[in-house]
Enzyme design. Structure first.
Site, mmCIF file in Angstrom:
data_model
loop_
_atom_site.group_PDB
_atom_site.id
_atom_site.type_symbol
_atom_site.label_atom_id
_atom_site.label_comp_id
_atom_site.label_asym_id
_atom_site.label_seq_id
_atom_site.Cartn_x
_atom_site.Cartn_y
_atom_site.Cartn_z
ATOM 1 N N GLY A 160 60.038 40.378 33.356
ATOM 2 C CA GLY A 160 58.807 40.442 32.583
ATOM 3 C C GLY A 160 58.594 41.846 32.047
ATOM 4 C CB SER B 110 46.891 40.173 41.331
ATOM 5 O OG SER B 110 45.555 40.177 40.846
ATOM 6 C CE1 TYR C 285 48.168 36.072 38.287
ATOM 7 C CE2 TYR C 285 46.156 36.885 39.317
ATOM 8 C CZ TYR C 285 47.340 37.127 38.647
ATOM 9 O OH TYR C 285 47.701 38.410 38.324
HETATM 10 P P1 NAD Z 1 52.152 40.155 30.099
HETATM 11 O O1 NAD Z 1 51.878 38.761 29.676
HETATM 12 O O2 NAD Z 1 52.004 41.263 29.109
HETATM 13 O O3 NAD Z 1 53.613 40.268 30.711
HETATM 14 C C1 NAD Z 1 54.184 39.230 31.433
HETATM 15 C C2 NAD Z 1 55.674 39.335 31.330
HETATM 16 O O4 NAD Z 1 56.232 38.292 32.129
HETATM 17 C C3 NAD Z 1 56.205 39.143 29.926
HETATM 18 O O5 NAD Z 1 57.312 40.017 29.719
HETATM 19 C C4 NAD Z 1 56.691 37.697 29.921
HETATM 20 O O6 NAD Z 1 57.783 37.465 29.027
HETATM 21 C C5 NAD Z 1 57.146 37.557 31.348
HETATM 22 N N1 NAD Z 1 57.180 36.177 31.799
HETATM 23 C C6 NAD Z 1 56.162 35.294 31.893
HETATM 24 N N2 NAD Z 1 56.624 34.114 32.311
HETATM 25 C C7 NAD Z 1 57.966 34.258 32.476
HETATM 26 C C8 NAD Z 1 59.005 33.399 32.873
HETATM 27 N N3 NAD Z 1 58.784 32.117 33.203
HETATM 28 N N4 NAD Z 1 60.269 33.879 32.913
HETATM 29 C C9 NAD Z 1 60.521 35.167 32.573
HETATM 30 N N5 NAD Z 1 59.587 36.037 32.197
HETATM 31 C C10 NAD Z 1 58.319 35.579 32.141
HETATM 32 O O7 NAD Z 1 51.209 40.373 31.360
HETATM 33 P P2 NAD Z 1 50.917 41.638 32.301
HETATM 34 O O8 NAD Z 1 49.454 41.771 32.331
HETATM 35 O O9 NAD Z 1 51.757 42.797 31.938
HETATM 36 O O10 NAD Z 1 51.377 41.049 33.709
HETATM 37 C C11 NAD Z 1 52.523 41.487 34.412
HETATM 38 C C12 NAD Z 1 52.347 41.157 35.877
HETATM 39 O O11 NAD Z 1 51.202 41.844 36.376
HETATM 40 C C13 NAD Z 1 52.103 39.682 36.145
HETATM 41 O O12 NAD Z 1 52.809 39.317 37.327
HETATM 42 C C14 NAD Z 1 50.608 39.617 36.368
HETATM 43 O O13 NAD Z 1 50.225 38.543 37.189
HETATM 44 C C15 NAD Z 1 50.365 40.943 37.047
HETATM 45 N N6 NAD Z 1 48.986 41.428 36.989
HETATM 46 C C16 NAD Z 1 48.396 41.712 35.792
HETATM 47 C C17 NAD Z 1 47.091 42.183 35.770
HETATM 48 C C18 NAD Z 1 46.372 42.532 34.488
HETATM 49 O O14 NAD Z 1 45.160 42.745 34.515
HETATM 50 N N7 NAD Z 1 47.047 42.607 33.355
HETATM 51 C C19 NAD Z 1 46.377 42.348 36.977
HETATM 52 C C20 NAD Z 1 47.016 42.055 38.164
HETATM 53 C C21 NAD Z 1 48.316 41.596 38.177
#
Ligand code: NAD
Length: 248
Positions: A13, A137, A150
């Site tokens: 990701g 998270s 989630y």
């Molecule tokens: P984002 O949507 O920008 O990035 C998610 C990434 O995961 C992308 O590169 C996407 O291509 C990849 N992805 C999703 N499903 C996939 C799959 N089935 N196979 C391969 N790749 C896949 O989101 P983000 O906010 O950068 O989130 C990244 C991580 O951080 C996640 O695990 C999310 O749960 C966690 N997170 C985010 C936040 C927030 O506030 N943004 C808070 C806590 C945790």
């Protein structure tokens, strides 16, 4: 600064948001980095931004054949891996009353099964002293509305950080979790909310946060890199990077 010039890293990701922030920090520091993601266009855009030390692999972490192919490509491109960031994930809201079996299964397939098998498939390539960082998270220790599936998935991941630590410590590999609070990654745009509901969601998160703001991918990246490379006497922990939201 070439803090990571002799390091190879893999970020699942890594094509957007937090994962791309980690990729930017490491590539800027001289590392060779493989990122994975589902969208070829997003992977290509990341490569365009970060250059030839960024290698992209398209694949779905919920698919074991894709993970096998990814591990083969990582072996060919990098040989060994000093840091693995298990970051791919989705964060749809799942209101308790209307969550379907399909929504539940998809969330667990990507966020939990995908993480487990990513570590299993890449573990043979991890070098002695390597660091693994799982993105959890704050939701896993909070009772936030519409996030029960989630949050449960992230709690499973937090548990795996401990179990994997025990599994991999004989090889000198550390496993930790990074727990972001609300981070401005555009993830709200992927939640299928109306513009008004997205604005309300964001305003609520800011009002609830002791620092009264969203964090940035760069702030998570620095903390994740610390766990992966610098925290050499630390394994099994979860580091909250959340503006104090789980503490104050
Ligand atoms: P984002 O949507 O920008 O990035 C998610 C990434 O995961 C992308 O590169 C996407 O291509 C990849 N992805 C999703 N499903 C996939 C799959 N089935 N196979 C391969 N790749 C896949 O989101 P983000 O906010 O950068 O989130 C990244 C991580 O951080 C996640 O695990 C999310 O749960 C966690 N997170 C985010 C936040 C927030 O506030 N943004 C808070 C806590 C945790």
């Amino acid at each position: 600064m070439n803090a990571y010039s002799d390091k190879n890293a893999v970020i699942t990701g890594g094509s957007s948001g937090i994962g791309l922030g980690i990729a930017r920090l490491l590539v800027d520091g001289g590392a060779r980095v493989v990122i994975t993601g589902r969208s070829q266009a997003a992977l290509d855009a990341a490569r365009e931004q970060l250059g030839e030390n960024l290698i992209t692999v398209r694949g779905d972490v919920a698919s074991l054949p894709d993970l096998d192919a990814m591990a083969d490509q990582v072996k060919t491109e990098l040989g060994t891996v000093e840091a693995l960031f298990v970051n791919a994930g989705i964060s749809p809201l799942t209101p308790f009353e209307s969550t379907t079996e399909e929504m539940y299964d998809e969330l667990f397939a990507i966020n939990v099964k995908g993480a487990f098998f990513t570590v299993q498939k890449l573990a043979p390539l991890l070098s002695t002293g390597a660091g693994v960082v799982l993105t959890t998270s704050v939701a896993n220790v909070m009772g936030l509305r519409e996030t029960s599936v989630y949050a449960a998935g992230k709690a499973a991941l937090r548990s795996m950080a401990r179990s994997f630590s025990g599994e991999l410590i004989p090889r000198g590999i550390r496993v930790n979790a990074i727990s972001p609070g609300p981070i401005d990654t555009g993830v709200l745009d992927k939640m299928n909310l109306t513009e008004e509901a997205a604005a309300q969601f964001k305003a609520e998160r800011i009002a609830q946060n002791p620092m009264r703001r969203y964090g940035t991918p760069a702030e998570i990246a620095r903390a994740a890199a610390f766990l992966a490379f610098d925290a050499t006497y630390t394994t099994g922990i979860e580091l909250a990077v959340d503006g104090g939201t789980t503490q104050l």
